[in-house]
Write a protein that holds these residues in place. Structure first.
Motif, short mmCIF file in Angstrom:
data_model
loop_
_atom_site.label_atom_id
_atom_site.label_comp_id
_atom_site.label_asym_id
_atom_site.label_seq_id
_atom_site.Cartn_x
_atom_site.Cartn_y
_atom_site.Cartn_z
N THR A 1 0.63 -1.10 -0.12
CA THR A 1 -0.48 -0.17 -0.35
C THR A 1 1.12 1.23 0.05
OG1 THR A 1 -0.40 0.05 2.33
CG2 THR A 1 -1.84 -1.33 0.56
N TYR A 2 0.08 2.88 -1.00
CA TYR A 2 1.01 2.96 -0.90
C TYR A 2 -0.05 4.52 -0.24
CZ TYR A 2 4.44 0.87 -4.01
OH TYR A 2 4.86 -0.31 -4.74
N THR A 3 1.26 5.62 0.45
CA THR A 3 0.09 7.33 0.23
C THR A 3 0.55 7.66 -1.09
OG1 THR A 3 1.76 8.25 1.05
CG2 THR A 3 0.67 7.30 2.49
N ILE A 4 -0.68 8.90 -0.85
CA ILE A 4 -0.78 9.36 -2.18
C ILE A 4 0.32 10.70 -2.06
CG2 ILE A 4 -1.69 11.22 -3.09
CD1 ILE A 4 -3.66 9.30 -3.48
N GLU A 5 0.79 10.68 -1.16
CA GLU A 5 2.34 11.74 -1.03
C GLU A 5 3.65 10.32 -1.60
OE1 GLU A 5 0.24 11.23 1.46
OE2 GLU A 5 -0.02 13.84 1.24
N GLU A 6 3.91 9.38 -1.40
CA GLU A 6 4.46 8.48 -2.07
C GLU A 6 4.45 7.79 -3.62
OE1 GLU A 6 5.10 4.72 1.80
OE2 GLU A 6 3.45 4.65 0.91
N VAL A 7 3.47 7.85 -3.31
CA VAL A 7 2.94 7.68 -5.10
C VAL A 7 3.23 9.19 -6.51
CG1 VAL A 7 1.41 7.29 -7.11
CG2 VAL A 7 1.25 6.30 -4.79
N GLU A 8 3.24 10.83 -5.15
CA GLU A 8 3.96 10.81 -5.75
C GLU A 8 5.00 11.44 -6.25
OE1 GLU A 8 1.44 14.33 -3.84
OE2 GLU A 8 -0.68 14.15 -5.38
N SER A 9 5.94 11.45 -4.66
CA SER A 9 7.59 11.27 -4.64
C SER A 9 8.05 9.93 -5.41
CB SER A 9 7.93 11.18 -3.29
OG SER A 9 9.20 10.54 -2.98
#
Length: 64
Positions: free
Chosen positions: A45-53
């Motif tokens: 699972t990923y947070t939105i911030e992780e995906v954007e990074s």
């Protein structure tokens, strides 16, 4: 009048994680779907911030 001890304590914000399929199916990442299919791992699972990074890092790399 309430005492300082009676005030509720701020709860920490819990950031929700999303699966690879939830992210790639979302409208927010429509233009990056192919990139994310290759970069994100199944079952994680990923947070939105992780995906954007992750996306920003990938797109910022120099082409060889």
């Amino acid at each position: 009048m309430a005492k300082a001890e009676d005030k509720p304590v701020d709860e920490p914000v819990v950031t929700q994680g999303y699966t690879k399929s939830q992210i790639t199916d979302s409208k927010r990442f429509t233009g990056q779907r192919d990139i994310l299919n290759g970069l994100l791992e199944d079952g994680k699972t990923y947070t939105i911030e992780e995906v954007e990074s992750i996306t920003k890092t990938f797109l910022g790399k120099e082409v060889k």
